[in-house]
Design a protein around this motif. Structure first.
Motif, PDB file in Angstrom:
ATOM      1  N   SER A  68      -3.693   6.595   1.467  1.00 52.53           N
ATOM      2  CA  SER A  68      -2.777   6.673   0.281  1.00 52.53           C
ATOM      3  C   SER A  68      -2.563   5.406   0.314  1.00 52.53           C
ATOM      4  O   SER A  68      -2.124   4.405   1.172  1.00 52.53           O
ATOM      5  N   THR A  90       1.479   5.062   1.603  1.00 57.11           N
ATOM      6  CA  THR A  90       1.821   5.394   2.651  1.00 57.11           C
ATOM      7  C   THR A  90       0.735   4.628   3.781  1.00 57.11           C
ATOM      8  O   THR A  90       1.449   3.846   4.674  1.00 57.11           O
ATOM      9  N   THR A 103       9.912   4.417  -7.858  1.00 51.44           N
ATOM     10  CA  THR A 103       9.310   5.039  -8.283  1.00 51.44           C
ATOM     11  C   THR A 103      10.261   6.322  -7.826  1.00 51.44           C
ATOM     12  O   THR A 103      10.150   7.481  -9.071  1.00 51.44           O
ATOM     13  N   ASP A 154       5.962  -3.403  -1.864  1.00 52.87           N
ATOM     14  CA  ASP A 154       5.347  -2.391  -2.010  1.00 52.87           C
ATOM     15  C   ASP A 154       4.954  -2.604  -3.503  1.00 52.87           C
ATOM     16  O   ASP A 154       6.042  -2.883  -4.755  1.00 52.87           O
ATOM     17  N   LYS A 186      -2.235   5.009  -9.327  1.00 50.51           N
ATOM     18  CA  LYS A 186      -1.029   4.650 -10.206  1.00 50.51           C
ATOM     19  C   LYS A 186      -1.456   3.881 -11.353  1.00 50.51           C
ATOM     20  O   LYS A 186      -2.484   3.952 -11.967  1.00 50.51           O
TER      21      LYS A 186
HETATM   22  N1  PMP Z   1       5.305   2.897  -2.138  1.00 50.36           N
HETATM   23  C1  PMP Z   1       5.657   4.038  -4.117  1.00 50.36           C
HETATM   24  C2  PMP Z   1       6.631   2.567  -5.257  1.00 50.36           C
HETATM   25  C3  PMP Z   1       5.639   4.917  -3.888  1.00 50.36           C
HETATM   26  O1  PMP Z   1       5.766   5.647  -5.236  1.00 50.36           O
HETATM   27  C4  PMP Z   1       4.277   5.790  -3.664  1.00 50.36           C
HETATM   28  C5  PMP Z   1       3.995   6.867  -4.637  1.00 50.36           C
HETATM   29  N2  PMP Z   1       4.759   7.446  -4.973  1.00 50.36           N
HETATM   30  C6  PMP Z   1       4.630   5.469  -2.203  1.00 50.36           C
HETATM   31  C7  PMP Z   1       4.368   3.984  -1.717  1.00 50.36           C
HETATM   32  C8  PMP Z   1       3.309   6.151  -1.182  1.00 50.36           C
HETATM   33  O2  PMP Z   1       2.051   6.533  -1.807  1.00 50.36           O
HETATM   34  P1  PMP Z   1       1.364   7.035  -1.479  1.00 50.36           P
HETATM   35  O3  PMP Z   1       1.428   8.770  -2.077  1.00 50.36           O
HETATM   36  O4  PMP Z   1       0.155   6.690  -2.074  1.00 50.36           O
HETATM   37  O5  PMP Z   1       1.138   7.409  -0.102  1.00 50.36           O
END
Ligand code: PMP
Length: 385
Positions: free
Chosen positions: A63, A65, A140, A165, A190
Motif C-alpha cells: 500500500s 505506506t 488526507t 508523498d 486513489k
Molecule cells: N499518505 C497519504 C497522504 C495517504 O492518504 C495514505 C492513505 N490514506 C497513505 C500515505 C498511506 O497509504 P496506505 O493506506 O495505502 O498504506
C-alpha cells in the motif's frame, strides 16, 4: 439501493478497470505481462512528469505506506537528519517511520487546516543540516494541499533530498518531478483509479546517486532491488525480485491508459472544478471546511454543525446512498467527516453527494433548506459550461 463510495480511497473504478481485474492471471514472466508491466512503468513516468533524465519508476506490491518507506529509507543512514513537514495524520506517520531508523527528526507543524509556509521550509533548508525532507502534498486527514512547486525551488539548490508523498494527489493535482522533486510516490487506490495493493512512484537521479553511497536498511523495501527490476522491464528483458501482482498491474495499466486518454491536464482541471463546486455547496449549507486556504482537489474535510454526532451523520449519509469517511485527526475526529472526490468524479457525483449531505443534516436536526447546497454547486457547474 445503490451506494456511492465517496471516501478518499479506495474509490469507485471505471468499468474497464474492473473488467481488467477479472482476466485470468497470466504468467508473471510471460512476454504478454512484460509488455503490460513496461507500459505501466512508462505511463507512471509520464504521470509524474519524469519521462526524461535518470529517473526510475517503480510499481511494488503493497500500500501507500510501503511507498513512504521505499521513498525515504533508501536515502538515509542511521545518523541522517530528516525534516518532516507535518500537516496531519500522514505527517505523523512519517515521524513514526523515521523513528525506526534515526534519532534526528525535526518537524515543521503548521496549525490545523493550514498549509506550510514555504519560506519556513527555505529557512530550514538554508542551514544545510538535513539529508532529506518529506512533504505530504495533500494530507488526507485534513484536505490541506502544500505548495510543492515552491518548496522544490528551494530544495533543489540545497543538499537536502526532497521526497513528496503524493498518495492523495497524483492524478488529481499538479505534480511534476521536473520542478526539482527527488522522489515522489502514490498508491493505486486513489486518484490513479485502480484497486488498492500497489505503490507507485519515481526516484530521480540525485536520489539514486545518494542511494548508491549508502547501506540498505531494509530488505523488501530496498529500492536497489526494485530499480533492477524496473530497468529490466523497461529494457524488455524482464526482472524478478518479488512476484509482481499481475492482476493489479494489469488493472492499473488500464486505469493509467484512461488517464492518458483524458489527458492529465484535463483530468486535473476536472478535479479542480468538481472540488470547487462541492466546496461551494458545502459553504452554502453553512458548513466549514478544515483547509483554510489551500484546499485539495481530491478530498475535503468538513466540520459538522456544533453538537452533531459524526457517527450518526455518517450512518444517515449511508442510509441516503453515500458513504463518507470519518475524521482522522484525533483531537477533532468526532467533529468532522471526509469526502474523497477523485478519479472519475463528475457533476453527477458532486450533486448526489451534496443531496445526501443535506438529507443527513436534516435527519440530524440541522435546519437546511432543501437544495441549498445543490443550487450553489450548480451555479459553479453552469459557469463552467
Ligand atoms: N499518505 C497519504 C497522504 C495517504 O492518504 C495514505 C492513505 N490514506 C497513505 C500515505 C498511506 O497509504 P496506505 O493506506 O495505502 O498504506
Amino acid at each position: 439501493m445503490r451506494e456511492l463510495l465517496m471516501i478518499p480511497g479506495p474509490i469507485e473504478y471505471e468499468s474497464n478497470v474492473l473488467n481488467a481485474m477479472s482476466i485470468p492471471t497470466i504468467s508473471h514472466s510471460s512476454k504478454e505481462f512484460l509488455s503490460i508491466y513496461r507500459e505501466a512503468l512508462q505511463r507512471v513516468s509520464s504521470i509524474f512528469g519524469s519521462e526524461t533524465g535518470d529517473n526510475i519508476p517503480f510499481i511494488i506490491s503493497g500500500s501507500g505506506t510501503l511507498g513512504m518507506e521505499v521513498s525515504t529509507v533508501n536515502f538515509i543512514s542511521r545518523d541522517s537528519k530528516v525534516l518532516v513537514v507535518n500537516t496531519g495524520y500522514f505527517g505523523d506517520r512519517f515521524v513514526d517511520l523515521f523513528s525506526r531508523f534515526t534519532d534526528s527528526i525535526e518537524q515543521i507543524k503548521p496549525s490545523l487546516g493550514e498549509a506550510v509556509d514555504p519560506s519556513l521550509v527555505k529557512e530550514k533548508l538554508d542551514t544545510n543540516e538535513f539529508d532529506l525532507i518529506t512533504v505530504t502534498h495533500v494530507d488526507t486527514s485534513t484536505g490541506v494541499r502544500n505548495d510543492i512547486k515552491k518548496i522544490a525551488e528551494f530544495s533543489k539548490s540545497s543538499n537536502t533530498l526532497f521526497v513528496v508523498d503524493g498518495v492523495c494527489s497524483v492524478g488529481g493535482e499538479y505534480l511534476d518531478m521536473k520542478w526539482g522533486i527527488d522522489v515522489a510516490f502514490t498508491a493505486s487506490q486513489k486518484a490513479l483509479g485502480a484497486p488498492p495493493g500497489l505503490t507507485v512512484g519515481v526516484a530521480g537521479g540525485r536520489a539514486l546517486t545518494r542511494m548508491g553511497k549508502l547501506k540498505p536498511l531494509t530488505f523488501f523495501s530496498d529500492l536497489r532491488k526494485w530499480e533492477t527490476v524496473s530497468r529490466g522491464v523497461l529494457d524488455s528483458k524482464g526482472g524478478y525480485f518479488g512476484t509482481p501482482n499481475v492482476n493489479l498491474i494489469t488493472a492499473l495499466n488500464v486505469s493509467l491508459s484512461n488517464i492518458m486518454r483524458e489527458g492529465l491536464e484535463a483530468r486535473i482541471k476536472r478535479h479542480e472544478l468538481m472540488s470547487s463546486a462541492l466546496r461551494s455547496g458545502i459553504h452554502a449549507m453553512g458548513l466549514e471546511i478544515m483547509a483554510k486556504k489551500s484546499h485539495a482537489n481530491t478530498i475535503s474535510a468538513v466540520y459538522l454543525p456544533d453538537g452533531m454526532d459524526s457517527k450518526k451523520f455518517l450512518g444517515d449519509a449511508k442510509d441516503n446512498g453515500v458513504v463518507f469517511a470519518s475524521g482522522l485527526i484525533k483531537e477533532v475526529a468526532s467533529r468532522y467527516f471526509r469526502i474523497g472526490h477523485m478519479g472519475g468524479i463528475g457533476p453527477a457525483e458532486v450533486l448526489i453527494t451534496l443531496g445526501a449531505i443535506e438529507r443527513a443534516l436534516k435527519a440530524g436536526g440541522y435546519g437546511v433548506k432543501a437544495g441549498t447546497g445543490l443550487t450553489a454547486a450548480q451555479e459553479i457547474l453552469f459557469k463552467s459550461d
